[in-house]
Structures are given as structure tokens and as C-alpha cells.
Design a protein around this motif. Sequence first.
Motif, mmCIF file in Angstrom:
data_model
loop_
_atom_site.group_PDB
_atom_site.id
_atom_site.type_symbol
_atom_site.label_atom_id
_atom_site.label_comp_id
_atom_site.label_asym_id
_atom_site.label_seq_id
_atom_site.Cartn_x
_atom_site.Cartn_y
_atom_site.Cartn_z
ATOM 1 N N THR A 39 0.788 -1.194 -0.024
ATOM 2 C CA THR A 39 -0.087 -0.039 -0.186
ATOM 3 C C THR A 39 0.815 1.232 0.033
ATOM 4 O O THR A 39 1.749 1.384 0.751
ATOM 5 N N LYS A 40 0.494 2.175 -0.881
ATOM 6 C CA LYS A 40 1.233 3.369 -1.058
ATOM 7 C C LYS A 40 0.236 4.583 -0.763
ATOM 8 O O LYS A 40 -0.598 4.634 -1.528
ATOM 9 N N SER A 41 0.788 5.549 0.189
ATOM 10 C CA SER A 41 -0.263 6.660 0.451
ATOM 11 C C SER A 41 0.180 7.648 -0.736
ATOM 12 O O SER A 41 1.029 7.791 -1.305
ATOM 13 N N LEU A 42 -1.082 8.333 -1.080
ATOM 14 C CA LEU A 42 -0.852 9.156 -2.350
ATOM 15 C C LEU A 42 -1.609 10.684 -1.561
ATOM 16 O O LEU A 42 -1.822 11.463 -2.429
ATOM 17 N N THR A 43 -1.481 10.859 -0.294
ATOM 18 C CA THR A 43 -2.310 11.889 0.326
ATOM 19 C C THR A 43 -1.438 13.272 0.113
ATOM 20 O O THR A 43 -2.115 14.219 -0.264
ATOM 21 N N SER A 44 -0.151 13.219 -0.400
ATOM 22 C CA SER A 44 0.487 14.257 -0.653
ATOM 23 C C SER A 44 0.827 14.560 -2.170
ATOM 24 O O SER A 44 1.507 15.802 -2.591
ATOM 25 N N GLU A 45 0.271 13.668 -3.020
ATOM 26 C CA GLU A 45 0.619 13.696 -4.373
ATOM 27 C C GLU A 45 -0.297 14.560 -4.993
ATOM 28 O O GLU A 45 0.047 14.789 -6.393
ATOM 29 N N ILE A 67 -3.021 13.815 -7.121
ATOM 30 C CA ILE A 67 -2.985 12.962 -8.107
ATOM 31 C C ILE A 67 -4.345 13.694 -9.369
ATOM 32 O O ILE A 67 -5.302 13.743 -8.734
ATOM 33 N N LYS A 68 -3.688 13.789 -10.479
ATOM 34 C CA LYS A 68 -4.591 14.201 -11.674
ATOM 35 C C LYS A 68 -4.622 13.077 -12.748
ATOM 36 O O LYS A 68 -5.695 13.224 -13.362
ATOM 37 N N ASN A 69 -3.615 12.291 -12.751
ATOM 38 C CA ASN A 69 -3.529 11.327 -13.821
ATOM 39 C C ASN A 69 -2.973 9.681 -13.229
ATOM 40 O O ASN A 69 -2.313 9.714 -12.426
ATOM 41 N N VAL A 70 -3.929 8.868 -13.649
ATOM 42 C CA VAL A 70 -3.666 7.586 -13.094
ATOM 43 C C VAL A 70 -3.336 6.813 -14.261
ATOM 44 O O VAL A 70 -4.019 6.240 -15.371
ATOM 45 N N ASN A 71 -2.133 5.980 -14.165
ATOM 46 C CA ASN A 71 -1.569 5.111 -15.494
ATOM 47 C C ASN A 71 -1.524 3.722 -14.726
ATOM 48 O O ASN A 71 -0.422 3.618 -13.949
ATOM 49 N N LEU A 72 -2.231 2.519 -15.169
ATOM 50 C CA LEU A 72 -1.631 1.432 -14.673
ATOM 51 C C LEU A 72 -2.030 0.403 -15.749
ATOM 52 O O LEU A 72 -2.732 0.494 -16.751
ATOM 53 N N ASP A 93 8.821 -7.305 -13.390
ATOM 54 C CA ASP A 93 9.367 -5.954 -12.884
ATOM 55 C C ASP A 93 7.856 -5.312 -12.170
ATOM 56 O O ASP A 93 7.236 -5.177 -13.033
ATOM 57 N N LEU A 94 7.997 -4.775 -11.333
ATOM 58 C CA LEU A 94 7.040 -4.071 -10.676
ATOM 59 C C LEU A 94 7.175 -2.649 -10.256
ATOM 60 O O LEU A 94 8.271 -2.464 -9.494
ATOM 61 N N LYS A 95 6.715 -1.663 -10.620
ATOM 62 C CA LYS A 95 6.910 -0.342 -10.311
ATOM 63 C C LYS A 95 5.822 0.402 -10.079
ATOM 64 O O LYS A 95 4.648 0.547 -10.823
ATOM 65 N N VAL A 96 5.736 1.037 -8.851
ATOM 66 C CA VAL A 96 4.777 1.858 -8.250
ATOM 67 C C VAL A 96 5.341 3.453 -7.858
ATOM 68 O O VAL A 96 6.075 3.160 -6.909
ATOM 69 N N GLU A 97 4.907 4.308 -8.831
ATOM 70 C CA GLU A 97 5.622 5.551 -8.404
ATOM 71 C C GLU A 97 4.523 6.712 -8.531
ATOM 72 O O GLU A 97 3.845 6.721 -9.416
ATOM 73 N N ALA A 98 4.738 7.879 -7.878
ATOM 74 C CA ALA A 98 3.799 9.051 -7.930
ATOM 75 C C ALA A 98 4.694 10.135 -8.174
ATOM 76 O O ALA A 98 5.347 10.558 -6.890
ATOM 77 N N SER A 99 4.498 11.082 -9.090
ATOM 78 C CA SER A 99 5.091 12.304 -8.827
ATOM 79 C C SER A 99 4.592 13.342 -9.954
ATOM 80 O O SER A 99 3.945 12.661 -10.899
#
Length: 345
Positions: free
Chosen positions: A31-37, A39-44, A88-94
Motif C-alpha cells: 500500500t502506497k499513500s497518495l495523500t501528498s501527491e 493526483i490528476k492522472n492514473v496510469n495502470l 518488474d513491478l513499479k509503483v511511483e507517483a510524482s
Amino acid sequence: MKPSKLILTFILTASSVALLRAQSNESPYLTKSLTSENIKNVNLETSGGSLLVAGGDTNPRIEVYVRGNNNKNLSKSEIESLLNEYYDLKVEASGGTLNAKAKTKKNMNNWKNSVSISFKAYVPKNVSTNLTTSGGSIRLSNLTGEQNFTTSGGSLHVSQLTGDIKGQTSGGSIQIEDSKDKIELATSGGSIRASGCEGTIELNTSGGSLNFSDLKGTIKAVTSGGSVQGTDISGELITHTSGGSINLDRISGSLDAATSAGSAHVNMLSVDKYVKVDVSSGHADIQLPGSKGLNLNLSAQKVNADNLTNFSGTKEKDRINGKLNGGGADVDVRVSSGNINLVVK
């Protein structure tokens, strides 16, 4: 669809349903928190799992679920070992964008080592998505923006979406509810159900039925292999089927309906610009509003219309051509092999 492809589609769809049931009772691997991100776009993107994006959550986050082959429960250490070696598993938000991607490495050559990796993203409502999975279902809810989503082996279930909505599946059914603006959905191997939607709507299936209710706007719904069932539709409806009957009740506006292998039953509450019904093999039951001015052009082996009043024109056994209530919107009904039963009230 070829038998082998149909069998594969069934297996993939059944697997995704089982996976969703299993996930509802398990904890996420990550689980990765996105509280401070913000988010406007989600790519899965994943090759063997399901995807979910839900908007309006007060605790924005992404959850990753991992299950073993045949839904086998794995310990966290077993999962980590398999992921490190074969995935290869990548989960990132920026920068307001969430990217989550799972794919197999080149050395994955034994299906016994395969796992299913699914993503669930809980994000703000004003979010656009780009979702892809080869082996699972996709669920979207409570989002505003541009939504693009594709699966090769699962169903699509979307609700409460606003914006530009485009989804496709090669092996499952589609259900959409309470959504609006621009909607374009297609499946090669399942049925489509739509309710409570408004805007420019396009629904297309090559292998299933169409069922829609409470739709408003410009609607095009086409199937190559099933029946059409619609109620409470207003605006302009274009619907065609190559392999079933058409049943439309409480339709207001303009209509273009055609079937190559079934009958048509149409109840028009009001007529705007036109009504066109084309039946190749079957009969047509048509009900029209009696107070509306209409231009009637009906042809079949036999046309039954006993209650016409305020009509001027020609009435013959196999055709009716003339004006009702002084004329107005065009009503063209053609049946190649069968009868037309017309009721005006």
C-alpha cells in the motif's frame, strides 16, 4: 469467434471473477499513500490481474494485490522472491501522476511461477486514467475527466463517470451506470448493459445482447450477435442487430432500428424528426402517438392498421402511404418477410 478463442475467453473471465472474490477478503501486498501527491492522472498496466480506480476517496492510496498461480495463497517472502526473479513491478507517483506497472521478465518461461498482480487506486474525483490489462476486469467509479481503459480477458464495470469515456474488452461483458458526456464502449465477446446515462453514447458488441434503460442524448448501439432491449430512451437512438430481436418501449425522439434475424417491437411516446424500422425476417409491432402529425410509409406482406383516424393517403393490404394529422415527421417501416401491426393512440 473461434472455439479455441471462446474457451480462452471463458477461462480468463472466470479467473478474473475468482480473483476479485479472493481479493475482497485479503490484505494488499503493498500500500502506497497518495495523500501528498495531488493526483490528476492514473496510469495502470498489468498482464495478469484486475484494475480498479475509485474517485472521491478521503484517503488516497494505491494497493497492490499479488496471488499465485490458480489463486494460490503465498506468503510475503514467497511473493517477494517471485517478483524479484520474474517480474518488474513499479509503483511511483510524482508531478500529479500515478504510474503503476507490472510485467514479466524475459526469463519467465514456467507458468507455475506466474502470479496475478492487481492494482486498486483510490484517488480524488477529478482524475483521468489510462488502464491496460491482458487478463482481468476493470472497474471505474466516481471520476471526472478522460478515461481510457482496455482489457483482453475480462469485464468492464463503470459508474458515475463524467467526461470522455472510452473502454474496450475482447473477452467480457460491459456494464455502465449513471455516467455522462461522451461514452464509447465496445466488446468482442459479451453483452452490454447501460442505464442512467446521458450524452453522446456509442455501444458496440460483436457477440452479445444490448440492454439499456433511462438514456438521454445521441445513442448508437449495435450488436452482431444478440438481441436489443431498451426502455425510457429520449433523444436520437440508432440501433442495429444482425442476430436477434428488437424490443423498445417508451421511446421519445428519433429512431433508426434494424434487425436481420428477428422481430421488432417499438412503442414511441413521442416522435421528433423521424422513425425508421427495418426488419428482414420477422414482424414489426409499432405503436405511435395519435396526436402527432406524421408521414407514414409502411410496407410488408401485410400491414394491419385498423384504428387510423384523420388519415389521408392510400391503404392497401401490403402498404400504407399518406399523412396522419396533416403530416409531419417521417415514419418509414419496412418488413421484408412478415407483417406490420400498427397501433396509433
